[in-house]
Design an enzyme around this catalytic site. Structure first.
Site, PDB file in Angstrom:
ATOM      1  CD  GLU A  35      -1.331   1.169   3.261  1.00  0.00           C
ATOM      2  OE1 GLU A  35      -2.543   1.259   2.845  1.00  0.00           O
ATOM      3  OE2 GLU A  35      -0.684   1.655   4.396  1.00  0.00           O
ATOM      4  CG  ASN A  38      -3.529   3.390   6.370  1.00  0.00           C
ATOM      5  OD1 ASN A  38      -2.696   2.382   6.172  1.00  0.00           O
ATOM      6  ND2 ASN A  38      -3.005   4.880   6.903  1.00  0.00           N
ATOM      7  CG  HIS A  39      -1.929   5.016   2.658  1.00  0.00           C
ATOM      8  ND1 HIS A  39      -2.208   6.313   3.117  1.00  0.00           N
ATOM      9  CD2 HIS A  39      -0.850   5.064   3.607  1.00  0.00           C
ATOM     10  CE1 HIS A  39      -1.759   6.991   4.091  1.00  0.00           C
ATOM     11  NE2 HIS A  39      -0.697   6.238   4.505  1.00  0.00           N
ATOM     12  CG  HIS A  87       6.015   1.259   7.626  1.00  0.00           C
ATOM     13  ND1 HIS A  87       6.257   2.155   6.548  1.00  0.00           N
ATOM     14  CD2 HIS A  87       4.935   0.805   7.175  1.00  0.00           C
ATOM     15  CE1 HIS A  87       5.276   2.179   5.822  1.00  0.00           C
ATOM     16  NE2 HIS A  87       4.517   1.193   6.056  1.00  0.00           N
TER      17      HIS A  87
END
Ligand code: FE2
Length: 267
Positions: A51, A78-79, A187
């Protein structure tokens, strides 16, 4: 690739999950490192979170690069809709998943069942609700609903979430009902990989695929400036050496559960 035989004729399958690929630098590193790792570790199936391939979101041509680099399934978060050009592909490509608990009108799907040699693998993508400003359905009950529909030999869950508590909770909630649960989105890899009491392989976060010296993939100066109160800027991807982080889940074809989890960090 053939699955490795354990004692008594049980076959062990190796599933690789790769953390969020960030920007062109992450894509380039994945292209260089993924196939050699798959050969080295005898990987049968690979799921890559993509994403952030365009920073926020990804473009159709970047989905192609992820598959050419060796991904079998690409998951998002979410992206998902960060680049609107992806919307048609979400409807048309069964190997590209967005979170299953997006509300009803979202294009695409969050669950797929795929062939992996002599067995089938189900992949579920879910998004958390703690600290993510998203109008999503409950990921726990969404998982329940999906697990009632189909029963492939292995079931894998990419839980794209911010809160470690929510990630751990869904891991224990699904323990013994799915083969593996891994977290994405933050991340930064966590050191808690392992097999839960009822046999589900788990890690709170895989980490990312992108520049080593960065703040979650973003240039350090840009991130620091923002924390010092600077104006919002378009996110760039940092330069320099890269890493590819993820985890390998060894799954038992007889039980459908996990026997080992190994973290990987390939520079
Ligand atoms: Fe994310």
């Amino acid at each position: 690739m053939s699955a490795r035989k354990k004692g008594g004729g049980v076959l062990i399958y190796h599933i690789l999950a790769v953390g969020d690929v960030v920007g062109q630098q992450g894509l380039d590193h994945l292209e260089r490192r993924l196939r050699p790792l798959k050969r080295l570790k005898d990987i049968h199936f690979t799921v890559v979170n993509g994403e952030n391939a365009a920073g926020t979101g990804l473009l159709p041509q970047q989905v192609d690069i992820l598959f050419q680099a060796g991904a079998d399934v690409v998951t998002l978060g979410n992206h998902t809709f960060g680049k609107s050009q992806i919307i048609r592909q979400l409807d048309e490509d069964p190997y590209l998943l967005r979170p299953a608990n997006f509300t009803g009108r979202a294009p695409g799907r969050g669950w797929g069942v795929y062939d992996c040699g002599r067995v089938q693998v189900g992949v579920m993508n879910l998004i958390g609700r703690c600290g993510l400003d998203f109008n999503a359905d409950n990921p726990f009950t969404t998982a329940d609903r999906i697990l009632k529909t189909e029963k492939p030999r292995f079931t894998l869950v990419d839980f794209h979430a911010e809160a470690t508590s929510e990630k751990l909770a869904i891991g224990y909630y699904l323990d013994g009902r799915v083969s593996a649960v891994w977290g994405t989105h933050t991340h930064v890899p966590t050191a808690d990989e392992g097999v839960f009491p009822k046999g589900t392989g788990y890690i709170t976060d895989l980490g990312m695929t992108g520049p080593v010296h960065s703040v979650l993939g973003i240039p350090t100066e840009q991130s620091i400036d923002r924390f010092l109160g600077g104006p919002p800027q378009r996110h760039q991807t940092a330069e320099g050496p890269c890493k590819m982080q993820g985890a390998i889940f060894s799954l038992d074809s007889e039980t459908g559960l996990c026997v080992d989890v190994e973290r990987v960090d390939i520079r």
